[in-house]
Scaffold this active site. Structure first.
Site, PDB file in Angstrom:
ATOM      1  N   THR A 188       0.871  -1.265   0.090  1.00  0.00           N
ATOM      2  CA  THR A 188       0.182   0.122   0.005  1.00  0.00           C
ATOM      3  C   THR A 188       0.989   1.155   0.000  1.00  0.00           C
ATOM      4  OG1 THR A 188      -1.899  -1.090   1.134  1.00  0.00           O
ATOM      5  CG2 THR A 188      -1.596   1.354   1.646  1.00  0.00           C
ATOM      6  N   ARG A 216     -14.228  -7.549  -0.981  1.00  0.00           N
ATOM      7  CA  ARG A 216     -13.585  -7.066   0.431  1.00  0.00           C
ATOM      8  C   ARG A 216     -13.136  -5.615   0.116  1.00  0.00           C
ATOM      9  NH1 ARG A 216      -7.951  -5.471   1.894  1.00  0.00           N
ATOM     10  NH2 ARG A 216      -7.537  -6.198   4.090  1.00  0.00           N
ATOM     11  N   VAL A 217     -13.175  -5.012   1.437  1.00  0.00           N
ATOM     12  CA  VAL A 217     -12.664  -3.837   1.642  1.00  0.00           C
ATOM     13  C   VAL A 217     -11.842  -3.684   2.821  1.00  0.00           C
ATOM     14  CG1 VAL A 217     -13.207  -1.096   1.993  1.00  0.00           C
ATOM     15  CG2 VAL A 217     -14.642  -2.471   0.638  1.00  0.00           C
ATOM     16  N   ASP A 219      -8.563  -1.537   5.591  1.00  0.00           N
ATOM     17  CA  ASP A 219      -8.708  -0.513   6.477  1.00  0.00           C
ATOM     18  C   ASP A 219      -8.510   0.675   5.841  1.00  0.00           C
ATOM     19  OD1 ASP A 219      -6.132  -1.509   5.692  1.00  0.00           O
ATOM     20  OD2 ASP A 219      -5.235  -0.481   7.498  1.00  0.00           O
ATOM     21  N   GLY A 240      -0.422  -2.699   6.178  1.00  0.00           N
ATOM     22  CA  GLY A 240      -0.436  -4.210   6.622  1.00  0.00           C
ATOM     23  C   GLY A 240      -1.742  -4.899   6.637  1.00  0.00           C
TER      24      GLY A 240
HETATM   25  N1  ASP Z   1      -3.892  -2.439   4.472  1.00  0.00           N
HETATM   26  C1  ASP Z   1      -4.132  -2.737   3.288  1.00  0.00           C
HETATM   27  C2  ASP Z   1      -5.320  -3.783   3.290  1.00  0.00           C
HETATM   28  O1  ASP Z   1      -5.453  -4.330   4.015  1.00  0.00           O
HETATM   29  C3  ASP Z   1      -3.031  -3.601   2.691  1.00  0.00           C
HETATM   30  C4  ASP Z   1      -1.733  -3.248   2.700  1.00  0.00           C
HETATM   31  O2  ASP Z   1      -1.263  -2.232   3.604  1.00  0.00           O
HETATM   32  O3  ASP Z   1      -0.737  -3.550   2.023  1.00  0.00           O
HETATM   33  O4  ASP Z   1      -6.289  -3.661   2.413  1.00  0.00           O
END
Ligand code: ASP
Length: 317
Positions: A188, A216-217, A219, A240
């Site tokens: 991300t 799916r959504v 955070d 994360g």
């Molecule tokens: N936090 C993001 C999610 O779960 C993924 C990421 O941070 O890479 O959608």
């Protein structure tokens, strides 16, 4: 007696004035921007050429944001510009290069928040917007709502005139996609900034988790979970395992600990990473209203960078 009294008043006046003046100077020169390009596994085994490519892209994104702050622009414009740059780069899991869901489609989430008035906008599971962070900003500025998802968000994006791309645009060449899947399931992007007027802003954009269920959504677009900004305290962007950040309301809790327990920014972030989340969950970048910043993680690596008005300009790795 009268003379002594007048002198005393003059001294107090000069002293008070000089403190005020100093504070104003500090305020008018103080800016800071911190970015992340995702937290995840070790990069030790990556070829040097790829490590250099990451360094280059992080520096370029940081420069985009810093130039805006240097020129007296807003933290909101700075975080949007830095995130847009990383969305356009195929190296990160956002915009072009977003990981694919179970159906082999890029389904992207993004959020932006203005710490000045808590205004915010977010999108979830969008498919065709070249820069989802700008769609999040349009939700904030052009609608009465905070979060639009799926087909409705895609429709609003077109109506707003934002640049649209076909599903293919987001998918980087197969070899690279394989690499993303095996070596970096999370990547991300995010940015937080403090501008010269003392306003804080945060932005996060992602393709989510590779192979996630369609619909799916995570955070990132959920205000308080992956993204938060409040001028009273700090601006936060997380990366994360989204489900962990959602369950534990991580982004807001960085701010809440500062507001309600007077914890300094670093202590607040470190507590969440070590005592609320578990090793391997992810990372947090944050900047507070005084320009203190944190970019910590409990994974093996987090791509990150910081630039501020004291002349600091660093990217990691
Ligand atoms: N936090 C993001 C999610 O779960 C993924 C990421 O941070 O890479 O959608």
């Amino acid at each position: 007696m009268k003379f002594i009294l007048s002198c005393l008043i003059a001294v107090i006046f000069i002293f008070t004035f000089s403190i005020t003046a100093q504070e104003q100077i500090k305020q008018s020169t103080n800016y800071c921007i911190v970015i992340h390009g995702g937290a995840g596994s070790s990069i030790d085994n990556l070829p040097d050429s790829l490590k250099n490519a990451y360094r280059h892209e992080l520096s370029a994104a940081l420069t985009k944001g810093e130039n805006i702050l240097k020129a007296g622009g807003t933290s909101l414009d700075a975080v949007e510009a830095a995130v847009r740059y990383m969305e356009d780069s195929p190296l990160f899991n956002a915009g072009k290069g977003a990981v694919l869901n179970e159906d082999g489609v890029a389904e992207m989430d993004a959020a932006i928040m203005n710490g000045k008035d808590l205004s915010c906008g977010a999108v979830g599971a969008v498919h065709f917007t070249k820069n989802p962070i700008s769609l999040a900003r349009a939700v904030m500025e052009k609608t009465q709502h905070v979060l639009l998802v799926g087909a409705g968000a895609d429709k609003f994006s077109k109506e707003t005139g934002l640049e649209q791309k076909s599903a293919k645009y987001f998918i980087v060449p197969k070899s690279y996609e394989d690499w993303l899947k095996s070596k970096s399931k999370r990547g991300t992007v995010g940015a937080v900034a403090l501008d010269k007027s003392g306003n804080l802003a945060a932005a996060t954009s992602t393709g989510g988790l590779a192979g996630k269920m369609s619909g799916r959504v995570g955070d990132a677009p959920l205000i308080n979970c992956g993204t938060y900004a409040n001028n009273k305290t700090c601006a936060v962007s997380c990366t994360g395992i989204g489900e962990k950040f959602i369950r534990n309301t991580i982004a807001f809790r960085v701010s809440a600990q500062m507001e309600y327990s007077n914890k300094p920014l670093k202590e607040s972030v470190d507590y969440l990473l070590s005592s609320v989340l578990t090793a391997g969950d992810g990372g947090i970048i944050a900047v507070d209203k005084d320009g203190n910043y944190v970019m910590n993680y409990n994974t093996q690596n987090m791509f990150r960078g910081v630039a501020n008005s004291s002349g600091k300009f660093e990217t990691f790795p």
